[in-house]
Design a protein around this motif. Structure first.
Motif, PDB file in Angstrom:
ATOM      1  N   PRO A  38      44.490  -2.677 -11.768  1.00  0.00           N
ATOM      2  CA  PRO A  38      43.116  -2.816 -11.246  1.00  0.00           C
ATOM      3  C   PRO A  38      42.755  -1.727 -10.239  1.00  0.00           C
ATOM      4  O   PRO A  38      41.645  -1.213 -10.260  1.00  0.00           O
ATOM      5  CB  PRO A  38      43.132  -4.199 -10.592  1.00  0.00           C
ATOM      6  N   ALA A  39      43.711  -1.383  -9.361  1.00  0.00           N
ATOM      7  CA  ALA A  39      43.437  -0.357  -8.358  1.00  0.00           C
ATOM      8  C   ALA A  39      43.157   1.001  -9.013  1.00  0.00           C
ATOM      9  O   ALA A  39      42.248   1.732  -8.592  1.00  0.00           O
ATOM     10  CB  ALA A  39      44.618  -0.239  -7.398  1.00  0.00           C
ATOM     11  N   GLN A  40      43.929   1.329 -10.068  1.00  0.00           N
ATOM     12  CA  GLN A  40      43.711   2.597 -10.780  1.00  0.00           C
ATOM     13  C   GLN A  40      42.330   2.613 -11.433  1.00  0.00           C
ATOM     14  O   GLN A  40      41.612   3.617 -11.381  1.00  0.00           O
ATOM     15  CB  GLN A  40      44.787   2.791 -11.853  1.00  0.00           C
ATOM     16  N   PHE A  41      41.977   1.488 -12.057  1.00  0.00           N
ATOM     17  CA  PHE A  41      40.691   1.428 -12.754  1.00  0.00           C
ATOM     18  C   PHE A  41      39.541   1.547 -11.750  1.00  0.00           C
ATOM     19  O   PHE A  41      38.580   2.284 -11.985  1.00  0.00           O
ATOM     20  CB  PHE A  41      40.577   0.129 -13.537  1.00  0.00           C
ATOM     21  N   GLU A  42      39.624   0.803 -10.651  1.00  0.00           N
ATOM     22  CA  GLU A  42      38.561   0.851  -9.651  1.00  0.00           C
ATOM     23  C   GLU A  42      38.377   2.270  -9.105  1.00  0.00           C
ATOM     24  O   GLU A  42      37.247   2.733  -8.914  1.00  0.00           O
ATOM     25  CB  GLU A  42      38.885  -0.120  -8.504  1.00  0.00           C
ATOM     26  N   LYS A  43      39.468   2.964  -8.903  1.00  0.00           N
ATOM     27  CA  LYS A  43      39.402   4.341  -8.394  1.00  0.00           C
ATOM     28  C   LYS A  43      38.721   5.270  -9.400  1.00  0.00           C
ATOM     29  O   LYS A  43      37.959   6.172  -9.021  1.00  0.00           O
ATOM     30  CB  LYS A  43      40.812   4.835  -8.076  1.00  0.00           C
ATOM     31  N   SER A  44      38.970   5.023 -10.690  1.00  0.00           N
ATOM     32  CA  SER A  44      38.422   5.908 -11.729  1.00  0.00           C
ATOM     33  C   SER A  44      36.945   5.674 -11.993  1.00  0.00           C
ATOM     34  O   SER A  44      36.333   6.410 -12.778  1.00  0.00           O
ATOM     35  CB  SER A  44      39.212   5.723 -13.030  1.00  0.00           C
ATOM     36  N   THR A  45      36.330   4.639 -11.373  1.00  0.00           N
ATOM     37  CA  THR A  45      34.901   4.361 -11.611  1.00  0.00           C
ATOM     38  C   THR A  45      33.988   5.080 -10.627  1.00  0.00           C
ATOM     39  O   THR A  45      32.773   4.902 -10.678  1.00  0.00           O
ATOM     40  CB  THR A  45      34.628   2.834 -11.520  1.00  0.00           C
ATOM     41  N   LYS A  46      34.555   5.871  -9.730  1.00  0.00           N
ATOM     42  CA  LYS A  46      33.751   6.521  -8.690  1.00  0.00           C
ATOM     43  C   LYS A  46      32.678   7.421  -9.301  1.00  0.00           C
ATOM     44  O   LYS A  46      31.499   7.363  -8.932  1.00  0.00           O
ATOM     45  CB  LYS A  46      34.659   7.313  -7.755  1.00  0.00           C
ATOM     46  N   ASP A  47      33.059   8.268 -10.266  1.00  0.00           N
ATOM     47  CA  ASP A  47      32.085   9.176 -10.897  1.00  0.00           C
ATOM     48  C   ASP A  47      31.054   8.399 -11.709  1.00  0.00           C
ATOM     49  O   ASP A  47      29.879   8.790 -11.785  1.00  0.00           O
ATOM     50  CB  ASP A  47      32.814  10.172 -11.796  1.00  0.00           C
ATOM     51  N   PHE A  48      31.497   7.301 -12.323  1.00  0.00           N
ATOM     52  CA  PHE A  48      30.589   6.456 -13.109  1.00  0.00           C
ATOM     53  C   PHE A  48      29.467   5.921 -12.212  1.00  0.00           C
ATOM     54  O   PHE A  48      28.275   5.988 -12.570  1.00  0.00           O
ATOM     55  CB  PHE A  48      31.385   5.294 -13.720  1.00  0.00           C
ATOM     56  N   SER A  49      29.822   5.398 -11.046  1.00  0.00           N
ATOM     57  CA  SER A  49      28.821   4.863 -10.121  1.00  0.00           C
ATOM     58  C   SER A  49      27.905   5.965  -9.604  1.00  0.00           C
ATOM     59  O   SER A  49      26.684   5.780  -9.487  1.00  0.00           O
ATOM     60  CB  SER A  49      29.512   4.161  -8.941  1.00  0.00           C
ATOM     61  N   ALA A  50      28.509   7.118  -9.310  1.00  0.00           N
ATOM     62  CA  ALA A  50      27.714   8.233  -8.789  1.00  0.00           C
ATOM     63  C   ALA A  50      26.674   8.703  -9.799  1.00  0.00           C
ATOM     64  O   ALA A  50      25.568   9.127  -9.430  1.00  0.00           O
ATOM     65  CB  ALA A  50      28.632   9.387  -8.409  1.00  0.00           C
ATOM     66  N   LEU A  51      27.001   8.620 -11.092  1.00  0.00           N
ATOM     67  CA  LEU A  51      26.093   9.066 -12.143  1.00  0.00           C
ATOM     68  C   LEU A  51      24.965   8.070 -12.382  1.00  0.00           C
ATOM     69  O   LEU A  51      23.784   8.438 -12.382  1.00  0.00           O
ATOM     70  CB  LEU A  51      26.871   9.306 -13.437  1.00  0.00           C
ATOM     71  N   HIS A  52      25.325   6.805 -12.602  1.00  0.00           N
ATOM     72  CA  HIS A  52      24.330   5.825 -13.036  1.00  0.00           C
ATOM     73  C   HIS A  52      23.576   5.159 -11.888  1.00  0.00           C
ATOM     74  O   HIS A  52      22.532   4.531 -12.122  1.00  0.00           O
ATOM     75  CB  HIS A  52      25.014   4.751 -13.886  1.00  0.00           C
ATOM     76  N   TYR A  53      24.092   5.264 -10.679  1.00  0.00           N
ATOM     77  CA  TYR A  53      23.423   4.633  -9.538  1.00  0.00           C
ATOM     78  C   TYR A  53      23.083   5.671  -8.471  1.00  0.00           C
ATOM     79  O   TYR A  53      23.057   5.373  -7.281  1.00  0.00           O
ATOM     80  CB  TYR A  53      24.316   3.538  -8.937  1.00  0.00           C
ATOM     81  N   ALA A  54      22.817   6.885  -8.924  1.00  0.00           N
ATOM     82  CA  ALA A  54      22.525   7.978  -7.986  1.00  0.00           C
ATOM     83  C   ALA A  54      21.316   7.658  -7.113  1.00  0.00           C
ATOM     84  O   ALA A  54      21.329   7.906  -5.896  1.00  0.00           O
ATOM     85  CB  ALA A  54      22.287   9.275  -8.770  1.00  0.00           C
ATOM     86  N   GLU A  55      20.271   7.104  -7.728  1.00  0.00           N
ATOM     87  CA  GLU A  55      19.068   6.793  -6.964  1.00  0.00           C
ATOM     88  C   GLU A  55      19.338   5.708  -5.928  1.00  0.00           C
ATOM     89  O   GLU A  55      18.896   5.793  -4.783  1.00  0.00           O
ATOM     90  CB  GLU A  55      17.946   6.355  -7.910  1.00  0.00           C
TER      91      GLU A  55
END
Length: 806
Positions: A232-249
């Motif tokens: 879970p910790a690895q997966f959560e860490k790998s979602t950083k770019d995903f959040s930055a892209l889709h929730y930029a606003e």
């Protein structure tokens, strides 16, 4: 040899049958109640653990940094799951999940069911086996559904349901759908209790298709199975770019509004919650956390009850052992070894425990049905039949019996034979151990009594708190109908208009508390207001909403049929006024997620529209003439509430005869949300009563022994002129000192524990010293009554009888 040991053991137990009976009664009661409490706690802790892949199944949620701090959200936008699968490594299976109520009609008969919209991989993630029909891809076809075995039996009886067509009510229309498969009934220990499963893509367009590219509308949960080797910790860490892209606003707005990044520098963090913990989720101060306090408290009470009963058993065994010195001396004279004495004493303890365990199991079996009804649980003996639990229980029994029977046998077997025959023993050490155990006993009892008082006060406070709306005179019920809900609402208004017991009628898209349909809904919207982001809860309402619920209007006006523009108007509460930061909020204009402008026409006083575990949040009330209302609110006169309720139900059955009426008063709905507190209060209250009873049994038995040992002293004191009261005080003061010490030990512990528990509530009582003084006084009075029964009786006896027996 063993036969001889058993025969002598039974003979000795029968000889001291008063103490044997007290031990067996206490232990039997303790085991019976401990079995029931353990069943409940372990059953609750077993929720969702039956899934084969439980160790790798997670619910996806998000922690978002805002200007007000970190806020957790368990809901997600429609495109979220597909994008997560494609863009973030580590997703093995993923499925969206949204529940609701729906109506199925077959052969002219209507059935109300709970449905879930999911993705096809749902059946690969969770262990809900398909027993009939398409086992490969049961929800692949557009107009198909999967039903549970229970629903299949209710609708079709013994007929084969596969391929049959039923009518499903959707947005006021009846749509024909085919049944593609039947799944096994969902186990009781599951947080996903649904009857019908459909493909989420087949849900109404207003929910699915209209939001395919909308990252702002959060309306469903997402579950996923992690790929092998991914933590879970690895997966959560790998979602950083995903959040930055889709929730930029969203992130940019948060920074603009003054939000601070978390410890890892993130403004939005996707997190994984183990599915086995989702039944214990609480939201406190906006943050998601897992709370298993109730379950562990119940287990703790079961342990404490057994501990108190075991202490009684040990104390009585130690006290009685001093009266068997001559027996030990005689046995040693006849050649008995230390091991033989040890086995004899220990065997007697084992026999008592075995009898108590068997009788306790029978008691638990007898009380199981009422217990299940009282606490609305499916807990059974299977919950405590785990080999590890059984092995642990056996070890505890062996340990307690070794202390109760083995310790005195070991100590006395080391005595000189002549000293034993003279029956002379210095028992100070045993008395010290006895006194320590009795202090622990009464400390536990005082802690439980204090906890019970605090719990009852907190529960009473929550039940009677002014919530800002009328909960005693308002009936709410869902518009679970095959017809157009808005047409049904108008028909209800027409029928109620001639009833003098009905004061007003309104409707909304959600309910207060927890209604009989078990449904809950919350809608939260974030939007920009004067270059900063604000958020508000939304409730779609009908005319007369504030008037029906007696919600106080502070400024402006309520929705009125005279104003056509009210479809573009809103009412807000005081918390929303604070959120907007406007000095004159009636001049504010809000753009609620689109380019349409809504004018604020009224300000209402804050009222608790959510659970009492949360404070009052910003709220916006609006009117949407197109969306169907979900719940009707009927305000009735305070007289003859039962008859008026029956009249409302009669009107519903007239308009919708095929659908069950699920109405209830709002105070009942609020009370349902306090189920956890009610269960905890009942269990701790029961535990407190039982702890006191068991402590009194032990105290009574010890007082019998003390009076017996000091019989000659009592006789001599009476001869030289001592009064009954003097002798009574002499015999009781040592025990009362122990209760006093127990009070001094228990009070700070009880204060700390209850104050920490109360921190879980936004609305809570204030702790007062008198609560703990009352618990101590109660324990003291009960102890005095218990001891005095025997001591006064001994003090009243003729001293000649006491002296003649020596």
């Amino acid at each position: 040899m063993i036969r001889n040991y058993i025969k002598i053991a039974f003979r000795n137990l029968w000889k001291d049958r008063t103490f044997t009976a007290l031990n067996i009664i206490g232990l039997t009661t303790a085991f019976g109640i401990a079995f029931l409490l353990s069943m409940y706690a372990l059953f609750e802790l077993s929720y969702d653990r039956f899934h084969e892949n439980i160790g790798s199944i997670y619910k996806v949620y998000t922690d978002e940094q805002t200007a007000k701090g970190t806020e957790s959200s368990e809901t997600n936008p429609i495109p979220f799951a597909d994008a997560l699968r494609e863009e973030v490594p580590g997703v093995d299976k993923i499925s969206r999940y949204v529940t609701g109520g729906t109506l199925l009609t077959y052969d002219g008969e209507t059935f109300q069911v709970t449905s879930a919209g999911v993705d096809p991989e749902y059946f690969d993630i969770f262990s809900f086996p398909i027993v009939e029909g398409n086992k490969t891809n049961p929800i692949s076809e557009k107009l198909s559904i999967v039903i549970s075995r229970k629903v299949a039996t209710a609708i079709f009886g013994k007929e084969m349901p596969i391929g049959k067509t039923v009518m499903v009510q959707s947005e006021g229309e009846n749509v024909p759908v085919g049944i593609s498969a039947v799944f096994e009934n969902i186990p009781a220990a599951s947080s996903m209790d649904v009857d019908v499963i459909v493909n989420i893509k087949n849900l109404p367009d207003s929910f699915y298709k209209n939001n395919l590219n909308n990252w702002s509308a959060h309306n469903h949960a997402v579950y996923m199975k992690l790929a092998n080797g991914i933590s879970p910790a690895q997966f959560e860490k790998s979602t950083k770019d995903f959040s930055a892209l889709h929730y930029a606003e969203n992130i940019a707005n948060a920074k603009r509004d003054g939000a601070q990044a978390d410890a890892k520098g993130n403004f939005r963090q996707i997190k994984l919650l183990p599915v086995e913990d989702q039944s214990f989720v609480v939201i406190k101060d906006g943050l998601l956390s897992v709370n298993k306090t109730l379950q562990y408290i119940v287990l703790g009470i079961a342990f404490l009850i057994l501990f108190i009963a075991s202490v009684n058993f040990i104390n009585m065994s130690l006290a009685k052992s001093a009266q068997r010195l001559r027996e030990i001396g005689m046995r040693k004279t006849l050649g008995a070894g230390k091991s033989q004495l040890f086995i004899q004493f220990w065997g007697e303890s084992v026999i008592v425990f075995i009898v108590a365990v068997v009788l306790g199991g029978f008691l638990a079996f007898t009380l199981l049905k009422p217990f299940q009804t009282l606490f609305n649980t499916s807990a059974s003996f299977s919950s405590i039949s785990n080999p590890l639990i059984v092995f642990g229980a056996i070890l505890c029994v062996l340990l307690i019996t070794l202390i109760a029977g083995g310790y005195p046998a070991f100590m006395m077997s080391r005595m000189d034979t002549l000293q034993a025959l003279k029956a002379k023993l210095k028992v100070n050490g045993n008395n010290r151990l006895r006194n320590v155990l009795m202090v622990v006993q009464f400390s536990i009892a005082i802690i439980l009594i204090s906890g019970t008082i605090v719990l009852w006060q907190q529960l009473d406070y929550l039940r009677n708190k002014d919530l800002g709306f009328n909960k005693e005179q308002v009936i709410s019920f869902p518009i679970n109908t095959k017809q157009d809900p808005n047409n049904v609402l108008q028909l209800l208004r027409n029928e109620f208009s001639t009833d003098p017991n009905i004061l007003s009628v309104s409707a909304a898209d959600n309910n207060f508390g927890l209604g009989r349909d078990g449904s809950r809904m919350r809608s939260v919207l974030g939007f920009d207001y004067k270059n900063r982001q604000v958020s508000t809860h939304l409730i779609s309402v009908d005319y007369d909403y504030a008037e029906t619920l007696d919600i106080e209007l502070l400024e402006g006006r309520s929705f009125n049929r005279k104003y056509a523009s009210d479809s573009l108007s809103v009412m807000i509460n005081e918390a929303m006024v604070k959120e907007l930061g406007e000095e004159n909020p009636l001049n504010a204009n809000l753009f609620l997620g689109d380019s349409i402008k809504y004018s604020v026409i009224g300000i209402v006083k804050n009222f608790n529209f959510e659970s009492l575990s949360r404070g009052v949040q910003p709220l916006t009330l609006f009117m949407d003439g197109e969306s169907p209302m979900g719940y009707v609110y009927v305000k009735v006169v305070p007289n003859n509430l039962a008859d008026t309720y029956a009249g409302v139900r009669k009107v519903w059955n007239k308009i919708e005869p095929d659908t069950e009426f699920l109405g209830s008063f709002l105070d009942e709905n609020i009370d349902r949300t306090l189920k956890r507190e009610r269960h905890m209060t009942t269990m701790i209250s029961s535990g407190s009563i039982l702890a006191i009873i068991l402590s009194c049994i032990g105290l009574f038995a010890i007082s019998l022994l003390v009076v017996s040992q000091r019989r000659k002293e009592i006789g001599i004191r009476k001869v030289v002129g001592a009064s009954v009261s003097t002798i009574t005080v002499l015999l009781t003061k040592d025990f009362l000192k122990l209760v006093g010490i127990a009070f001094l030990i228990a009070t700070p512990i009880a204060w700390y524990a209850t104050s920490k528990w109360l921190e879980n509530y936004v609305y809570r009582i204030d702790l007062n010293l008198w609560i703990f003084l009352a618990a101590g006084v109660m324990a003291l009075i009960i102890a005095v009554l218990t001891i005095s029964f025997r001591t006064i009786q001994a003090a009243l006896k003729n001293p000649v009888e006491s002296l003649k027996t020596e």
